[in-house]
Design a protein around this motif. Structure first.
Motif, short mmCIF file in Angstrom:
data_model
loop_
_atom_site.label_atom_id
_atom_site.label_comp_id
_atom_site.label_asym_id
_atom_site.label_seq_id
_atom_site.Cartn_x
_atom_site.Cartn_y
_atom_site.Cartn_z
N GLN A 187 0.86 -1.40 0.04
CA GLN A 187 -0.08 0.08 0.00
C GLN A 187 0.80 1.32 0.05
OE1 GLN A 187 -2.42 0.46 3.49
NE2 GLN A 187 -1.23 -0.90 4.55
N ASP A 188 2.13 1.18 0.29
CA ASP A 188 3.19 2.42 0.46
C ASP A 188 3.43 2.67 -1.07
OD1 ASP A 188 4.46 -0.33 0.57
OD2 ASP A 188 6.20 1.08 0.66
N LYS A 189 3.19 1.85 -2.02
CA LYS A 189 3.61 2.07 -3.20
C LYS A 189 2.43 2.46 -4.26
CE LYS A 189 7.12 -1.67 -3.38
NZ LYS A 189 7.23 -2.99 -3.54
N TYR A 190 1.27 2.61 -3.67
CA TYR A 190 0.00 2.96 -4.24
C TYR A 190 0.22 4.70 -4.24
CZ TYR A 190 -4.74 4.50 -5.13
OH TYR A 190 -5.65 5.14 -5.77
N ALA A 191 0.18 5.19 -5.32
CA ALA A 191 -0.19 6.76 -5.49
C ALA A 191 -1.44 7.08 -5.42
CB ALA A 191 0.58 7.23 -6.79
N ASP A 192 -2.00 7.85 -4.53
CA ASP A 192 -3.23 8.35 -4.16
C ASP A 192 -4.10 8.76 -5.60
OD1 ASP A 192 -3.21 7.64 -1.70
OD2 ASP A 192 -2.53 9.61 -0.82
N TRP A 241 -5.54 -0.65 -10.34
CA TRP A 241 -4.10 -1.10 -9.62
C TRP A 241 -4.29 -2.31 -8.68
CZ3 TRP A 241 -2.55 -1.00 -4.01
CH2 TRP A 241 -1.28 -1.17 -3.93
N ALA A 242 -5.26 -2.76 -8.16
CA ALA A 242 -5.84 -4.05 -7.61
C ALA A 242 -5.79 -5.19 -8.58
CB ALA A 242 -7.16 -3.80 -6.71
N PHE A 243 -6.51 -4.83 -9.59
CA PHE A 243 -6.87 -5.56 -10.64
C PHE A 243 -5.65 -6.11 -11.72
CE2 PHE A 243 -11.40 -4.77 -10.13
CZ PHE A 243 -11.93 -5.98 -10.52
N THR A 244 -4.68 -5.02 -11.69
CA THR A 244 -3.59 -5.51 -12.15
C THR A 244 -2.59 -6.11 -11.38
OG1 THR A 244 -3.36 -3.61 -13.59
CG2 THR A 244 -1.32 -4.41 -13.01
N ILE A 245 -2.66 -6.09 -9.98
CA ILE A 245 -1.92 -6.83 -9.23
C ILE A 245 -2.42 -8.31 -9.12
CG2 ILE A 245 -1.60 -7.42 -6.68
CD1 ILE A 245 -1.22 -4.35 -6.31
N MET A 246 -3.87 -8.47 -9.41
CA MET A 246 -4.52 -9.85 -9.45
C MET A 246 -4.03 -10.62 -10.68
SD MET A 246 -8.74 -11.03 -9.23
CE MET A 246 -8.41 -10.95 -7.43
N ARG A 247 -3.97 -9.74 -11.81
CA ARG A 247 -3.72 -10.47 -13.01
C ARG A 247 -2.20 -10.75 -12.90
NH1 ARG A 247 -1.50 -7.82 -17.82
NH2 ARG A 247 -1.59 -5.95 -16.42
N ASN A 248 -1.36 -10.04 -12.43
CA ASN A 248 0.06 -10.38 -12.44
C ASN A 248 0.49 -11.55 -11.62
OD1 ASN A 248 0.62 -8.39 -14.27
ND2 ASN A 248 1.38 -7.03 -12.68
N ILE A 249 -0.43 -11.69 -10.48
CA ILE A 249 -0.30 -12.87 -9.67
C ILE A 249 -0.77 -14.06 -10.41
CG2 ILE A 249 -1.06 -14.20 -7.55
CD1 ILE A 249 -1.27 -10.93 -6.25
N PHE A 250 -1.82 -14.02 -10.88
CA PHE A 250 -2.33 -15.10 -11.69
C PHE A 250 -1.21 -15.63 -12.96
CE2 PHE A 250 -4.54 -16.63 -15.59
CZ PHE A 250 -5.14 -17.96 -15.04
N ILE A 251 -0.57 -14.83 -13.65
CA ILE A 251 0.13 -14.91 -14.72
C ILE A 251 1.41 -15.56 -14.19
CG2 ILE A 251 1.68 -14.01 -16.28
CD1 ILE A 251 -0.46 -11.78 -16.96
N ASN A 252 2.12 -15.27 -12.94
CA ASN A 252 2.92 -15.65 -12.32
C ASN A 252 2.98 -17.06 -11.89
OD1 ASN A 252 4.60 -13.45 -12.77
ND2 ASN A 252 4.24 -12.67 -10.66
#
Length: 180
Positions: A57-62, A69-80
């Motif tokens: 959460q410290d890397k999230y820009a307000d 941002w959250a969906f991109t994280i989910m997609r990247n976790i799925f791909i990895n």
């Protein structure tokens, strides 16, 4: 965070990143299910995503789109995770003559019953007239319709229909045959 963003979030009752994350859990779960096509895997992916969002959460820009941002994280976790599964399931043969790679993996011909079934299928195919047998065997060998058409000199539509009818005839001939 701008005053307008704070005002909007405050009027919606969403003041922290955790609150925003909770508010999109249903959307994330739907997206996870779409990616995995499995309920349990979707819940696991949602949990991994939630933890990663909270850890970073410290890397999230307000000013950024939180949902994106959250969906991109989910997609990247799925791909990895997918790439990790593929890598784990890859067989590496370190033998001198690559013996393990040449072993049949799941052949039904390993048993006497399987060999008998394969010979029956071949004899049925060989009983077809040449006009049906040749295109069908080429198709079984992995040739594409257009390649079969070029090799046999038949029009593409004729090749497709002959393979279709040969397949139907084979299915009919093997209707009583069942593997156990």
């Amino acid at each position: 965070m701008s005053v307008n963003t704070l005002l909007i979030l405050f009027t919606m009752g969403i003041t922290t990143l955790q609150d925003r994350l909770v508010s999109i859990q249903d959307n994330l779960l739907n997206f996870a299910y779409m990616l995995t096509s499995n309920r349990d895997d979707a819940y696991d992916l949602l949990q991994d995503t939630t933890l990663k969002v909270l850890d970073n959460q410290d890397k999230y820009a307000d000013h950024d789109n939180f949902k994106g941002w959250a969906f991109t994280i989910m997609r990247n976790i799925f791909i990895n995770n997918y790439r990790r599964k593929v890598r784990v399931n890859t067989i590496v043969d370190n033998s001198e003559d690559l013996y393990l790679l040449n072993l049949p993996q799941a052949s039904s011909v390993e048993t006497p019953e399987g060999a008998l079934g394969a010979s029956e299928i071949n004899s049925i195919i060989n009983s077809f007239s040449e006009g049906y047998r040749v295109p069908f065997k080429l198709h079984l060998a992995g040739y594409k319709y257009i390649e079969i058409s070029a090799k046999t000199g038949l029009p593409l539509g004729t090749v497709k229909s002959r393979i279709f009818f040969a397949r139907q005839r084979l299915q009919k001939a093997l209707a009583d045959y069942r593997t156990k």
